[in-house]
Write an enzyme that holds these catalytic residues in place. Structure first.
Site, mmCIF file in Angstrom:
data_model
loop_
_atom_site.group_PDB
_atom_site.id
_atom_site.type_symbol
_atom_site.label_atom_id
_atom_site.label_comp_id
_atom_site.label_asym_id
_atom_site.label_seq_id
_atom_site.Cartn_x
_atom_site.Cartn_y
_atom_site.Cartn_z
ATOM 1 N N GLU A 193 45.526 47.630 38.361
ATOM 2 C CA GLU A 193 44.325 48.142 39.037
ATOM 3 C C GLU A 193 44.230 48.042 40.400
ATOM 4 O O GLU A 193 43.758 48.762 41.107
ATOM 5 C CB GLU A 193 42.969 47.240 38.490
ATOM 6 C CG GLU A 193 41.899 47.838 38.705
ATOM 7 C CD GLU A 193 40.909 47.496 37.831
ATOM 8 O OE1 GLU A 193 39.374 48.036 38.174
ATOM 9 O OE2 GLU A 193 40.954 47.547 36.532
ATOM 10 N N TYR A 247 39.734 35.355 35.232
ATOM 11 C CA TYR A 247 39.058 36.650 35.418
ATOM 12 C C TYR A 247 37.534 36.464 35.747
ATOM 13 O O TYR A 247 36.659 35.615 34.776
ATOM 14 C CB TYR A 247 39.159 37.570 34.280
ATOM 15 C CG TYR A 247 38.701 38.910 34.573
ATOM 16 C CD1 TYR A 247 39.335 39.668 35.344
ATOM 17 C CD2 TYR A 247 37.564 39.282 33.821
ATOM 18 C CE1 TYR A 247 38.932 41.079 35.607
ATOM 19 C CE2 TYR A 247 37.258 40.505 34.142
ATOM 20 C CZ TYR A 247 37.914 41.418 34.866
ATOM 21 O OH TYR A 247 37.463 42.921 34.993
#
Length: 729
Positions: A9, A310
């Site tokens: 990403e 995360y």
């Protein structure tokens, strides 16, 4: 030899993956090794096309052209990142590539980032999925050893597309309808509008609140004990002054007799691990950080420093497969001040219990916890250190035993009235040791304050030296700040006018209004579109926000709509509902909204028109409060000119130490403070130079000013263009 293309990403994550996969040959927008080619997005590289790509007439905003309902929505490459899209495309189309590995963020939006690129390239090669919660070398290696088939995530992708397309149909049509019908820059969405409505409802509650005086009685004994009166129902307050007056009068010259001493052994467990919203709340309460700021800091700790997992998670639990990694994580974070605490936990085997380990409560990602990575405190900024401290202490606290104490309740009689006192004896500090016994409980609402109790036995008589009436006033609900607004967005069910328990439960289980990843952006968007403003720490609705709520269709104001959508999006993700059925419903709903706005006979009133004219189009400018200060904004949406009047800076007032406001333009700029302090920019430059031992030069000050400008809202972007790019999540 056939190779696999890995799509990450962001470049930073791509570099980490490339290092683990030994891809050290640098290319244009990719890194290559013997088996893998690692490339990256920059967030979204592809998005839904603007309305004018379907029909040139949509370039102009006309009410009669609405609703805009293309049969199929097209994808387009985002211009600003077109170069990177072409770099990814060229790797995907290589003849020696026979497989694509999606390594974007593990979640609905991450799936969309990669799949939209693949769809736009029109490539049909087998897809595999990397699904990990941290970007340490170990997590990446384990993830590549356990790649999942891409097909397993097709329904998640369908759900992401459905969400995005529904927002396009409803968000863009409703925004254009409101803006053209009422000739004002108005935008709405299924998350933004109910959030504004909650703020308005809270302000109405405050406005309509009528304070009531309540009364109580306190007795003081000669051995410094404070006794609190209670009625037969255990209440310490009464709104009947005459009743309290009568009791106080009747207690004159009475002593207290000890009826019973109740001892109860109690336990309290640590608060749960952090998800993003809880962390944002705590960071706002303790340090005043905005939700967006906390997310950005977390992103650095996750991607750059690799010390936390995360950040965009909505779970406060870990899964059972993570339990075996806890000792390694404790060793990694157990340095410096945390060493003795981590050492204590590591002395015994870690027992997994339901308070923090629950597979059923972990979906895409587990709670935010430390990684097994090396921690270098010297590389952290002050803000990163503070956020890291919150996460590590919570992680340690959860692994510590319960806080155990003995609660003593002393029940006495003065005349015919009951008076009590309460005290606490700590038996085991447990998890509170992590916080040095300074952890504050938000939920403590007991009227009877705990105190140090003297040695007393049942049947003792206590000499009363003073009996007095106490009084206070009921308080209105507090205004929202960013911390409490995040809580309300996470659990908006109390603001819902619905009897549908299943719908309310869905809203709760799907995380309420918005997602953990989007709430910070939504709050920021509400500030930047001047629907809400900040006064001190409190959030207030603006006149524009009030009028928007008066003009939008009723359904758009309630969290119910989001509840219904999330219910259906969840069904799509589970393969229980077709995306096409959902989109068809959204198109019909769009028609209803546009029709309702078109037929409205209401008016929008600009009550913030300034005396200034727009330098671009000559129309009157509106004075608004932006998040960083006052601005002048052109009222013509197609012009969209913006100009700063004043902005809050990071410079501190030398008198009261509060942040200074910078007003004016060019050489005439002046720093001003609410305490009355004033200082010209040129004088400020000289002062900074002296304070830094004559080391600061003009370039330093220019650099400082440039940094301030970076923090402002973007200026002079045509509003219509800005609206096109809005995501109505």
């Amino acid at each position: 030899m056939a190779k696999s293309v890995v799509i990450a990403e962001k470049p930073s994550v791509a570099r980490d993956i490339a290092r683990v996969l030994k891809c050290d040959k640098k290319g244009n927008g990719y890194l290559e090794g013997s088996k893998y080619i690692v490339t990256w997005a920059l967030g979204h590289l592809v998005t839904l096309a603007d309305p004018e790509s379907y029909d040139v007439k949509y370039k102009k905003w006309n009410l009669e052209d609405l609703p805009m309902l293309p049969e199929r929505l097209k994808l387009t490459v985002i211009k600003q990142t077109g170069k990177q899209f072409n770099a990814v495309k060229s790797q995907l189309l290589r003849k020696d590539v026979n497989e694509i590995i999606v390594a974007t963020d593990a979640g609905r939006e991450g799936e969309l980032v990669a799949r939209w690129i693949i769809d736009k390239v029109r490539i049909n090669k087998p897809i595999k999925r990397l699904w990990i919660s941290s970007v340490t070398d170990k997590a990446i290696k384990d993830g590549f050893a356990n790649l999942k088939p891409g097909k397993a995530y097709d329904n998640l992708y369908a759900s992401a597309v459905a969400r995005s397309e529904a927002d396009w149909y409803i968000g863009l049509n409703a925004t254009r309808a409101l803006t053209t019908r009422f000739n004002a820059q108005l935008n709405c969405g299924r998350v933004q509008t109910p959030t504004v409505a909650m703020i308005a409802n809270r302000e109405d509650e405050i406005k309509n609140f009528k304070a009531q005086t309540y009364y109580g009685i306190e007795a003081q004994t000669t051995n410094q004990l404070k006794l609190t009166w209670q009625d037969a129902n255990g209440n310490s307050r009464s709104f009947n002054k005459e009743k309290i007056d009568g009791i106080v009068k009747g207690l004159d010259k009475h002593n207290a007799t000890v009826l019973e001493i109740d001892k109860k052994q109690k336990k309290s467990f640590s608060p749960g691990l952090y998800d993003l919203t809880e962390l944002q709340r705590d960071a706002n309460k303790k340090f005043g950080y905005s939700a967006k700021e906390t997310l950005n800091i977390m992103q650095k700790l996750y991607e750059q420093h690799k010390v936390l997992t995360y950040p965009r998670t909505d779970s406060r639990y870990i899964s059972s497969d993570i339990v075996g990694t806890l000792p390694e994580r404790l060793k990694a974070c157990g340095v410096g001040e945390y060493r003795p605490l981590a050492h204590k936990v590591l002395q015994k085997p870690i027992k997994a219990n339901k308070s923090f380990v629950d597979d059923s409560k972990v979906s895409d990602h587990h709670a935010i916890i430390p990684t097994e990575g090396y921690v270098n405190f010297s590389a952290f900024t002050d803000k990163e250190r503070k956020i890291y401290d919150l996460v590590v202490k919570r992680f340690l606290a959860v692994l510590f035993p319960a806080f155990e104490y003995e609660q003593l309740t002393l029940r006495t009689k003065i005349g015919n009235e009951t008076f009590i006192a309460r005290g606490k004896t700590i038996l085991h500090a447990g998890w509170k040791e992590v916080y040095e016994n300074r952890f504050e409980d938000d939920d403590v609402t007991d009227e009877v304050k705990e105190q140090l109790l003297p040695r007393i036995e049942k049947g003792d008589t206590l000499t009363v030296k003073l009996i007095m009436q106490t009084s206070g006033q009921t308080k209105a609900p507090a205004r929202f700040n960013e911390a409490t607004l995040l809580s309300a967005m996470e659990n908006p069910t109390k603001y819902m006018d619905t009897q549908n328990k299943q719908l309310a439960d869905t809203l709760k289980s799907t995380g309420g209004l918005g997602t953990v990843a989007t709430r910070a952006d939504i709050i920021d968007k509400l500030f930047n579109s001047f629907l809400i403003e900040k006064r001190g720490k409190d959030i207030h609705i603006t006149s524009k926000g009030r009028q928007l709520l008066d003009l939008v269709p009723e359904e758009l104001k309630s969290p119910t709509l989001t509840g219904e959508w999330e219910q259906k999006l969840e069904a799509i993700a589970k393969g229980k509902l077709k995306k096409e059925v959902f989109i068809s419903e959204m198109k019909n709903y769009t028609k209803e909204i546009v029709s309702e706005i078109k037929s409205s006979d209401k008016k929008y009133k600009h009550d913030n028109i300034s005396t200034k004219s727009c330098p671009d189009c000559g129309k009157p400018m509106l004075e608004v409060n932006g998040k960083k200060g006052k601005m002048l904004v052109c009222q013509d949406r197609e012009c969209g000119h913006r100009k700063n009047v004043s902005r809050t800076t990071n410079a501190r007032c030398p008198q009261c130490k509060k942040k200074l406001e910078l007003r004016g333009e060019g050489a005439g700029q002046i720093f001003a403070c609410k305490c009355g302090y004033r200082e010209k920019l040129s004088t400020f430059q000289e002062r900074r130079k002296k304070e830094s031992g004559n080391k600061a030069d003009k370039r330093d000050v220019q650099k400082y000013m440039k940094q301030q400008k970076k923090e402002e809202e973007p200026l002079n972007n045509p509003f219509a263009e800005a609206l096109k790019k809005l995501k109505f999540d």
